[in-house]
Every structure is written in C-alpha cells, then in structure tokens.
Design a protein around this motif. Structure first.
Motif, mmCIF file in Angstrom:
data_model
loop_
_atom_site.group_PDB
_atom_site.id
_atom_site.type_symbol
_atom_site.label_atom_id
_atom_site.label_comp_id
_atom_site.label_asym_id
_atom_site.label_seq_id
_atom_site.Cartn_x
_atom_site.Cartn_y
_atom_site.Cartn_z
ATOM 1 N N ALA A 180 -48.239 -12.283 -9.455
ATOM 2 C CA ALA A 180 -48.962 -11.048 -9.545
ATOM 3 C C ALA A 180 -49.529 -10.907 -10.959
ATOM 4 O O ALA A 180 -50.728 -10.454 -11.342
ATOM 5 N N VAL A 181 -48.307 -10.945 -11.747
ATOM 6 C CA VAL A 181 -48.899 -11.023 -13.358
ATOM 7 C C VAL A 181 -49.796 -11.779 -13.826
ATOM 8 O O VAL A 181 -50.853 -11.757 -14.533
ATOM 9 N N GLN A 182 -49.737 -12.998 -13.376
ATOM 10 C CA GLN A 182 -50.663 -14.186 -13.671
ATOM 11 C C GLN A 182 -51.934 -13.785 -13.311
ATOM 12 O O GLN A 182 -53.200 -14.223 -14.100
ATOM 13 N N ARG A 183 -52.000 -13.324 -11.959
ATOM 14 C CA ARG A 183 -53.535 -13.144 -11.478
ATOM 15 C C ARG A 183 -54.010 -12.202 -12.331
ATOM 16 O O ARG A 183 -55.186 -11.996 -12.440
ATOM 17 N N LEU A 184 -53.218 -11.124 -12.608
ATOM 18 C CA LEU A 184 -53.898 -9.947 -13.729
ATOM 19 C C LEU A 184 -54.213 -10.482 -15.060
ATOM 20 O O LEU A 184 -55.360 -10.125 -15.313
ATOM 21 N N ASN A 185 -53.426 -11.427 -15.542
ATOM 22 C CA ASN A 185 -53.832 -12.153 -16.842
ATOM 23 C C ASN A 185 -55.002 -12.687 -16.584
ATOM 24 O O ASN A 185 -55.840 -12.727 -17.631
ATOM 25 N N SER A 186 -55.243 -13.349 -15.296
ATOM 26 C CA SER A 186 -56.521 -14.154 -15.357
ATOM 27 C C SER A 186 -57.632 -13.317 -15.414
ATOM 28 O O SER A 186 -58.816 -13.647 -15.738
ATOM 29 N N HIS A 187 -57.587 -12.055 -15.087
ATOM 30 C CA HIS A 187 -58.778 -11.061 -15.041
ATOM 31 C C HIS A 187 -58.832 -10.443 -16.357
ATOM 32 O O HIS A 187 -59.775 -9.486 -16.525
#
Length: 307
Positions: A159-166
């Motif tokens: 989830a953190v990585q998905r937020l980073n991608s945004h």
C-alpha cells in the motif's frame, strides 16, 4: 423575566473541551482540522496526471519559455452546526458544592463534549469507510485472525508503494481499529520481526517494517442504545479493514487525504457558552461546533480489506 436568550462565550470551558477532544478521540487525528472562512464553499481537486510530469524543456536564447497548463475539478463543502445543551439547576450546583465538587459546570460540559465528539467520530468513520472511495486491496494471506497465514507487513508495504507511485511519500500513517491491531500483533508475520522470543519490544520496529511514520489506533466506542434503554457499547471503527494514508493538516497544499473543515464564526471545532434561565433557576451550558468532514484526495489513501 427570562434571560434565556443571552449567552456568553466561556473560554475556560472551551479550552477544557478542546483538550478532552484531543486526548480521548481520534477523529481529528485522522481528518485534521483546517479553518475555513466561509460556511459553504469549494476547493480545487487535482487528478494524479497533474503531478510529477517531465514537462521541462531546453530553452533557446530569445525563445518563449515552455508552459504547462493545469486542469482541476472542484469539490464543495458545507459546514454543519452540531450542538447540545445541559441544565444545571441551582439546587444541584449547591448540593455538588456541599459534596466537594468544585466545578459542576465543567463536569457537565465535559459530558456534553464527549457526546458531541461521538458524533464527529461517527461521521469521520463513515466518511473514510464509504465503499469504492479509495483503492481497495485484500490483505495477503487472508484475515488477521488466521495468525499463521495473514501477511499484514507485505500488505502495508505494498500500500505504501502504491501511494509512492502517486507521489505520496511523507506523513504516511496506518489507521487501524484497536482489536484488529491486537490481532495483527499476534500474527506470525509480525511476531517474526520482534526479538528472539517473539515479544513486542518497540513500536519503532513496526513503523520501520511497515514504512509508515505513525500508527493511529482507533479504540472509540459509544452507547448505541436508545435513550432509557440499557447501555450498549458499540465500536465506531470497522474491524475488518484498515487504511494506509497520507495524513496532513493545515492548508490543502500540505497534502493529506482529508480534513475536518471548521467554520469558526459558527462554532469552529468546539465552543462552549453559558446562559441563565431564570424561570427554572438554572444555568444552561451549551457546546457546539460547525464542521464538515471532507475527503479531499482519494488518491492519498489505500484501503486493505478482508482483514
């Protein structure tokens, strides 16, 4: 002659109420307070394609500077006033003083404050749990009660990585109901990062493993029974899902997925007043606020389900 139409702001009670709110509830931690100058208004909403673009270009001498256009939508808000009053008869205040209770008014105001904050807490919980609002992903390995199979660490890391991608890197926080958090602590996955005995040693160990800066644990319960019925203590926060989100306060430019928008002329976050109702020989205590619990960026939060 009734004096019930004249009320006075009480700064002492107002200060006490704000302290209680910060200590016992988590709604304003999840959706931090931002003051607004109008009761009803709009704010801009940008989509993810407006950020982190490789738009700069080499500029030749004497030529125009490259420009980038921005497009955005609008979202409206409307601060609603929520209020409660309590009655303190002169006879009860005298009896309280005789029993050594030095400030009965403050005690009643605190009770009113807790009731007012339950409403705010319920509205925040409802705002973030709306189905389909955020990207939803099932927890790896199944539900948290399956201690040997559940994998909350990788679920949160993803989830953190998905937020980073945004483009969200700072102020990332885990938001989780208290019983679900306790189940998480007892999964093999989480116990494996503690010391050799599997003992919980330090919260920072969890923060480092998850990749978040803080864990907001949601313990709040309220009496969901009708007035006059036996008390029924019900959980406010859902216990089968949790969130990883950018949680920031202040101006919208600071980021974050939501705010408690507060309109001060109509009560702000919390206000206390007192007035006299002479026909019933009583002091009336009034607490109220004027707020709107708003999700301002759905891309700034991830919901992990089947937990």
């Amino acid at each position: 002659m009734s004096l019930s139409t004249s009320s006075n702001f009480n700064p002492v009670l107002s200060e006490a109420l704000n302290k209680i709110g910060e200590n016992r509830f988590v709604g304003t931690q999840i959706l931090p307070v931002r003051e607004v100058t109008t009761k009803v208004g709009e704010y801009p909403v940008f989509t993810t394609d407006q950020f982190d673009n490789n738009s700069s270009k080499e500029r030749a001498a004497g030529s125009l500077f490259p420009r980038q256009d921005f497009s955005y939508g609008k979202q409206s808000y409307s601060a609603k006033q929520y209020a409660l009053e309590g009655v303190l008869p002169d006879e009860d205040e005298t009896k309280a003083n005789d029993n050594g209770i030095s400030d009965a008014a403050a005690a009643i105001a605190q009770k009113l404050q807790r009731d007012l904050m339950v409403g705010h807490e319920l509205r925040v919980a409802a705002a973030i749990s709306t189905g389909g609002l955020f990207t939803e992903t099932d927890q790896t390995g199944g539900v948290m009660s399956g201690a040997d199979a559940a994998k909350p660490i990788v679920s949160i890391q993803n989830a953190v990585q998905r937020l980073n991608s945004h483009g969200f890197y700072d102020d990332l926080k885990l938001i989780i109901e208290v019983s679900l958090f306790n189940e998480m602590l007892n999964t093999d996955d989480v116990r494996g990062i503690f010391n050799g005995n599997g003992e919980y040693t330090n919260r920072q160990v969890l923060l480092d493993a998850f990749g978040v800066s803080e864990i907001i644990i949601c313990p709040t319960r309220y009496n969901s029974a009708q007035k006059g019925q036996t008390s029924s203590r019900s959980a406010i926060w859902e216990d089968n899902a949790y969130y990883v989100a950018q949680v920031s306060g202040g101006d919208f430019a600071n980021g974050g997925f939501g705010r408690t928008l507060s309109y001060s002329p109509d009560g702000g976050v919390f206000t206390a007043e007192t007035y006299r109702d002479e026909p019933i020989k009583s002091d009336i205590l009034r607490v109220y606020n004027s707020v709107d619990e708003s999700i301002i960026n759905t891309h700034a939060a991830q919901k992990i389900t089947t937990a």
